[in-house]
Design a protein around this motif. Sequence first.
Motif, PDB file in Angstrom:
ATOM      1  N   LEU A  90     -10.710 141.674   0.919  1.00 57.11           N
ATOM      2  CA  LEU A  90     -10.489 139.939   0.687  1.00 57.11           C
ATOM      3  C   LEU A  90     -11.524 139.112   0.954  1.00 57.11           C
ATOM      4  O   LEU A  90     -10.817 137.992  -0.288  1.00 57.11           O
ATOM      5  N   LEU A  91     -12.525 139.288   1.874  1.00 55.80           N
ATOM      6  CA  LEU A  91     -13.818 137.746   1.192  1.00 55.80           C
ATOM      7  C   LEU A  91     -13.883 138.142   0.098  1.00 55.80           C
ATOM      8  O   LEU A  91     -14.487 136.764  -0.454  1.00 55.80           O
ATOM      9  N   SER A  92     -14.593 139.001  -0.766  1.00 53.55           N
ATOM     10  CA  SER A  92     -15.024 138.507  -1.867  1.00 53.55           C
ATOM     11  C   SER A  92     -14.038 138.545  -3.159  1.00 53.55           C
ATOM     12  O   SER A  92     -14.365 137.221  -4.194  1.00 53.55           O
ATOM     13  N   CYS A  93     -12.593 138.728  -3.114  1.00 46.94           N
ATOM     14  CA  CYS A  93     -11.736 138.023  -3.885  1.00 46.94           C
ATOM     15  C   CYS A  93     -11.637 136.240  -3.306  1.00 46.94           C
ATOM     16  O   CYS A  93     -11.140 135.772  -4.390  1.00 46.94           O
ATOM     17  N   LEU A 114      -1.081 142.442   6.999  1.00 48.01           N
ATOM     18  CA  LEU A 114      -1.694 140.813   7.101  1.00 48.01           C
ATOM     19  C   LEU A 114      -2.190 141.043   5.638  1.00 48.01           C
ATOM     20  O   LEU A 114      -2.794 139.505   4.960  1.00 48.01           O
ATOM     21  N   ALA A 115      -3.272 141.721   5.107  1.00 48.13           N
ATOM     22  CA  ALA A 115      -4.401 141.575   3.734  1.00 48.13           C
ATOM     23  C   ALA A 115      -2.925 141.156   3.045  1.00 48.13           C
ATOM     24  O   ALA A 115      -3.234 140.567   1.469  1.00 48.13           O
ATOM     25  N   ALA A 116      -1.593 141.635   2.560  1.00 51.37           N
ATOM     26  CA  ALA A 116      -0.797 141.989   1.586  1.00 51.37           C
ATOM     27  C   ALA A 116      -0.965 139.923   2.207  1.00 51.37           C
ATOM     28  O   ALA A 116      -0.609 139.426   0.788  1.00 51.37           O
ATOM     29  N   ARG A 117      -0.324 139.525   3.250  1.00 48.81           N
ATOM     30  CA  ARG A 117      -0.085 138.032   3.088  1.00 48.81           C
ATOM     31  C   ARG A 117      -1.007 137.375   3.002  1.00 48.81           C
ATOM     32  O   ARG A 117      -1.088 136.427   1.865  1.00 48.81           O
ATOM     33  N   PHE A 118      -2.243 137.875   2.830  1.00 48.47           N
ATOM     34  CA  PHE A 118      -3.547 136.826   2.524  1.00 48.47           C
ATOM     35  C   PHE A 118      -3.695 136.818   0.623  1.00 48.47           C
ATOM     36  O   PHE A 118      -4.240 136.220   0.099  1.00 48.47           O
ATOM     37  N   ALA A 119      -3.470 138.516   0.189  1.00 51.57           N
ATOM     38  CA  ALA A 119      -3.342 138.571  -1.239  1.00 51.57           C
ATOM     39  C   ALA A 119      -2.655 137.722  -1.702  1.00 51.57           C
ATOM     40  O   ALA A 119      -2.767 137.001  -2.804  1.00 51.57           O
ATOM     41  N   ALA A 120      -1.268 137.269  -0.800  1.00 51.62           N
ATOM     42  CA  ALA A 120      -0.189 136.797  -2.226  1.00 51.62           C
ATOM     43  C   ALA A 120      -0.744 135.334  -1.854  1.00 51.62           C
ATOM     44  O   ALA A 120      -0.594 134.688  -2.923  1.00 51.62           O
ATOM     45  N   ALA A 121      -1.184 134.672  -0.687  1.00 52.31           N
ATOM     46  CA  ALA A 121      -2.327 133.646  -1.050  1.00 52.31           C
ATOM     47  C   ALA A 121      -2.684 133.340  -2.160  1.00 52.31           C
ATOM     48  O   ALA A 121      -3.527 132.371  -2.516  1.00 52.31           O
TER      49      ALA A 121
END
Length: 412
Positions: A38-41, A74-81
């Motif tokens: 997530l941080l890398s993305c 949580l990761a799914a929500r942040f990835a979608a954002a």
Amino acid sequence: MSSSSQSQNIDVTLSLSLPPRNDSLNPQERGIKLIKLLLSCANHASSGNLHHADTCLRHISELASVTGDSMQRLAARFAAALAARLVKRWPGLYKALNNGGLVGFDMDRAKSIFARAFPCLDFAYVVINRTLVQALLGEPMIHVVDLGCGDPKLWVPFIRAMADGPNGPPHLKITTVGITNEAQERLEGRILKEARISKMEIEFNHVNVKLRDLTLDMLKVKQGEVLALTSILSLHVLLAEDDSVDARFGLSKTSECKQMTEFLEMVRSARPKLVLLFEQESDHNSTRLMDRFVEGLHFYSALFDLIDATFGASSCSNRATLEEMLGREIENIVAREGLEREERHERFAKWGVRFTRSGFRPVQLWYDTMDEARKVVEGYEPRGFNVTSEKGSLMICWHDRPIYAMSTWGLF
């Protein structure tokens, strides 16, 4: 990533809601890997490297799921954002993909679930009521302005307490701002019933505008009224600015928030006795995407952990509805800029700077308020909530993490 994992890459068009493929990672290892991805993305998204950001999203989609454990959800929500932020570079494509919106999502239901499941709002209501009663008891004419709440659970206990004042019931005016007409009707019906029981004269003033459009004339403050204002999770929307955003790199330059300054100056000119503020205790107002992304991960990971502890590991409709509401906040923080980015939460310390610059001073909460707030919080399951005090504010925490802060402000 191992060769076996590479051979199992899923198509980028698959939804993040699909359960993750089997892998050799245990939940803790998977969580660490998701955070790194997530941080890398986010870093690639903020620097405009679409290819690398897309690669990160493909790997995240193999590990994240909105039906998995709290870190996966949580990761799914942040990835979608992050995906939404990337797609927004092509406005036509973004609009086409989001043209219909989410059918059937009920924001009022989500807020109701939040209010019932967690003590955060009850904590705010108890502190606000105790503080208002201590400050206003005995005044003959009282005017309270409710900025965006409109919950009878806030005002009914206040009316009951004021009805027993030393000089009898006061004349009370309640002005609500920014709530729907339906919510206003519910509030009036409940309070008028209480007013009849308490034999109190109550006047209503409903201002159906957004906070940014509110003017002093709309509040209809009369001479002789003692004024108080309450804001519950509402005031941060005024921090939204028309930022100048570089379309390629996502960098923005924000001047001093003129809209917030003008609003606080308007409030000060009305000479209120108290302004009570309840806000998220997190900083999502940085102009740098990485700063607010990291802060968002910390804040919402605490909320998702809290949701797990409350609803258990099994999926349920209440949990899904609540997390959809939080997911919309996350998308606003990550994917939006300028006036569209309204979820600009700030910590109590920054609010203190803004209020002080506008001529307000912190009002110390009465000593017994903290004890009463603790009793409310400790009565909730699961165990893990606590209340702390910091430089004039009261904070509700999930374990050691402050999640919401209550503060009171008066004029110098």
